[in-house]
Design a protein around this motif. Structure first.
Motif, PDB file in Angstrom:
ATOM      1  N   ARG A  29       0.883  -1.276  -0.112  1.00 10.52           N
ATOM      2  CA  ARG A  29       0.060  -0.120   0.002  1.00 10.52           C
ATOM      3  C   ARG A  29       0.962   1.171   0.010  1.00 10.52           C
ATOM      4  O   ARG A  29       0.704   2.232  -0.712  1.00 10.52           O
ATOM      5  CB  ARG A  29      -1.052   0.044   1.298  1.00 10.52           C
ATOM      6  CG  ARG A  29      -2.244  -0.700   1.084  1.00 10.52           C
ATOM      7  CD  ARG A  29      -3.423  -0.292   2.185  1.00 10.52           C
ATOM      8  NE  ARG A  29      -3.003  -0.559   3.431  1.00 10.52           N
ATOM      9  CZ  ARG A  29      -3.068  -1.880   3.843  1.00 10.52           C
ATOM     10  NH1 ARG A  29      -3.739  -2.774   3.247  1.00 10.52           N
ATOM     11  NH2 ARG A  29      -2.727  -2.063   5.242  1.00 10.52           N
ATOM     12  N   THR A  30       1.994   1.225   0.784  1.00 13.21           N
ATOM     13  CA  THR A  30       2.823   2.501   1.045  1.00 13.21           C
ATOM     14  C   THR A  30       3.425   2.690  -0.563  1.00 13.21           C
ATOM     15  O   THR A  30       3.724   3.811  -0.642  1.00 13.21           O
ATOM     16  CB  THR A  30       3.591   2.041   1.949  1.00 13.21           C
ATOM     17  OG1 THR A  30       3.141   1.682   3.177  1.00 13.21           O
ATOM     18  CG2 THR A  30       4.719   3.488   2.362  1.00 13.21           C
ATOM     19  N   VAL A  31       3.917   1.721  -1.111  1.00  9.90           N
ATOM     20  CA  VAL A  31       4.743   1.913  -2.320  1.00  9.90           C
ATOM     21  C   VAL A  31       4.038   1.961  -3.585  1.00  9.90           C
ATOM     22  O   VAL A  31       4.625   2.489  -4.624  1.00  9.90           O
ATOM     23  CB  VAL A  31       5.957   0.747  -2.445  1.00  9.90           C
ATOM     24  CG1 VAL A  31       6.869   0.821  -1.341  1.00  9.90           C
ATOM     25  CG2 VAL A  31       5.381  -0.280  -2.901  1.00  9.90           C
ATOM     26  N   GLN A  32       2.844   1.844  -3.693  1.00 10.26           N
ATOM     27  CA  GLN A  32       2.088   1.460  -4.682  1.00 10.26           C
ATOM     28  C   GLN A  32       2.103   2.966  -5.496  1.00 10.26           C
ATOM     29  O   GLN A  32       2.067   4.053  -4.733  1.00 10.26           O
ATOM     30  CB  GLN A  32       0.449   1.329  -4.663  1.00 10.26           C
ATOM     31  CG  GLN A  32      -0.283   2.312  -3.892  1.00 10.26           C
ATOM     32  CD  GLN A  32      -1.659   1.957  -3.502  1.00 10.26           C
ATOM     33  OE1 GLN A  32      -1.932   0.914  -4.037  1.00 10.26           O
ATOM     34  NE2 GLN A  32      -2.475   2.536  -2.508  1.00 10.26           N
ATOM     35  N   PRO A  33       2.202   3.340  -6.932  1.00 14.95           N
ATOM     36  CA  PRO A  33       1.848   1.994  -7.659  1.00 14.95           C
ATOM     37  C   PRO A  33       3.137   1.255  -8.004  1.00 14.95           C
ATOM     38  O   PRO A  33       2.984   0.429  -8.921  1.00 14.95           O
ATOM     39  CB  PRO A  33       1.630   2.687  -8.904  1.00 14.95           C
ATOM     40  CG  PRO A  33       2.315   4.147  -8.912  1.00 14.95           C
ATOM     41  CD  PRO A  33       2.452   4.443  -7.632  1.00 14.95           C
TER      42      PRO A  33
END
Ligand SMILES: Cc1ncc(COP(=O)(O)O)c(C=O)c1O
Length: 379
Positions: A29-33
């Motif tokens: 979730r933190t690094v998306q996309p």
């Protein structure tokens, strides 16, 4: 828990697959996309690559990274996700990598030639990511010759070049200039390649420290290992809150009242200064308890912190039971994890040993029983 649940192992590592899954999802979730590659090299840092990969696959992990061919085959046999070899390639490994569709690191032109030749022979494509050395000084095409070498590699037949990557040397320290320099070099190379009309679908650079300390380094994908277990480096920021996934426990093997003046363990490094209840725990440096913990760390019994006294030996450590007058033989002894309101972490052990958390996890010995606590159905 006071009494330890029955187990034939004297020291047991509980690995919570559920919290590994939750950690993975938080990282994602933190690094998306950006995509997330779960790095499970060295048998998932000694924790067990197959059960951990199963849990991660259930949580939606789409790629796994390992160090070498043997590790890759273990996962390839069981999982449909792409498997990356990250740490170089030997000539003798090429044919099998190509046959099994393992994603190979091209860390120099010679390796690209081997892969190309073999793929032509097998009438298939070799799947590759190009590895560039932006400053780690370990492996990869040196960045100052990468543009030209990559152009030559791309002329070779039967290579499917999906990605380009590099690795940080010092990303655990957010203040060190080296990492920004590496990011700049990597970004500059991508720009140069783009001006040559070359763009790879996946550019990746950041490991866990990179994710936490240098958000600008996330590119198209990150590669995370240690953060999956809720463990962070001792320096640096934390981009997310993760749950510790590992607990290490043993059992109180004996409890004896010893008189003032008695010495404890090899080297007589601790002398009791008063009559003391002394406990013996069957966990030692063969199990991964750092020798540096001798007279310098504690364990938890019934939620109380009991200091390790004397030198940790191969199979045992001794504790001062004064803080836990009610301790009895058979009690659970927590070396890493929670007991009552107290918690000991992998990072605590790393501080005691003046090392990094990887060293603590990878040092857990073969005698340590690995127990996998069930995963959640996360999808
Ligand atoms: C090339 C590469 N990428 C990523 C990782 C994952 O590192 P970490 O466990 O710090 O996330 C490693 C592990 O050392 C690695 O060698």
């Amino acid at each position: 828990m006071q009494k330890r649940q029955h187990s034939s192992a004297r020291i047991r590592l509980e690995i919570s697959l559920k919290s590994i899954q939750q950690n993975f999802l938080r990282i994602q979730r933190t690094v998306q996309p950006a995509k997330v590659m779960a790095v499970l090299k060295a048998d998932a840092y000694g924790l067990g690559a197959v059960p951990i990969a199963e849990a991660l696959a259930d949580a939606g992990a789409s790629r796994f990274g390992v160090a070498g061919l043997r590790e890759a085959i273990t996962l390839k046999k069981r999982f449909s996700q792409p498997i990356h070899v990250l740490s170089g390639l030997l000539e003798g490994e090429v044919a099998e990598c190509v046959r099994r569709k393992i994603i190979c690191p091209v860390s120099d032109y010679r390796i690209a030639q081997w892969l190309s030749r073999e793929a032509v022979r097998q009438r298939t494509k070799a799947l590759v990511h190009i590895k560039v050395d932006t400053g780690m000084g370990r492996l990869g095409i040196p960045h100052f010759e990468a543009r030209e070498t990559i152009q030559r590699i791309l002329k070779l037949p039967s290579l499917e070049t999906e990605g380009i990557f590099s690795h940080f040397a010092n990303a655990n320290n957010p203040r060190h200039a080296k990492t920004r320099e590496q990011i700049g070099i990597f970004r500059g190379l991508l720009r140069e390649l783009e001006s040559d009309g070359i763009r790879f679908p996946l550019a990746h650079l950041a490991n866990s420290d990179g994710i936490n300390n240098f958000p600008e380094a996330r590119f198209d994908m990150v590669r995370t290992g240690i953060n999956l277990y809720g463990v962070f480096d001792l320096l640096g920021f934390r981009a997310y809150k993760l749950s510790p996934s590992l607990s290490l426990n043993s059992v109180l093997l004996s409890r004896r009242r010893l008189p003032a003046g008695f010495t404890i363990g090899y080297g007589c490094t601790h002398t009791l200064f008063r009559d003391t209840w002394v406990g013996t725990v069957p966990a030692g440096y063969a199990d991964g308890v750092p020798l540096a913990a001798s007279n310098s760390a504690s364990v938890l019994i019934r939620g109380k912190e009991c200091p390790i006294i004397g030198r940790v030996s191969m199979d045992y450590l001794a504790v001062d039971l004064t803080p836990c007058a009610k301790a009895t033989v058979g009690d659970e002894v927590v070396l890493v994890g929670k007991s009552g309101k107290r918690q000991l972490t992998i990072e605590d052990w790393a501080r005691v040993k003046q090392t990094h958390p990887y060293d603590i996890i990878c040092s857990l010995g073969p005698r340590v029983e690995r127990v996998y606590l069930p995963s959640a159905s996360t999808r």
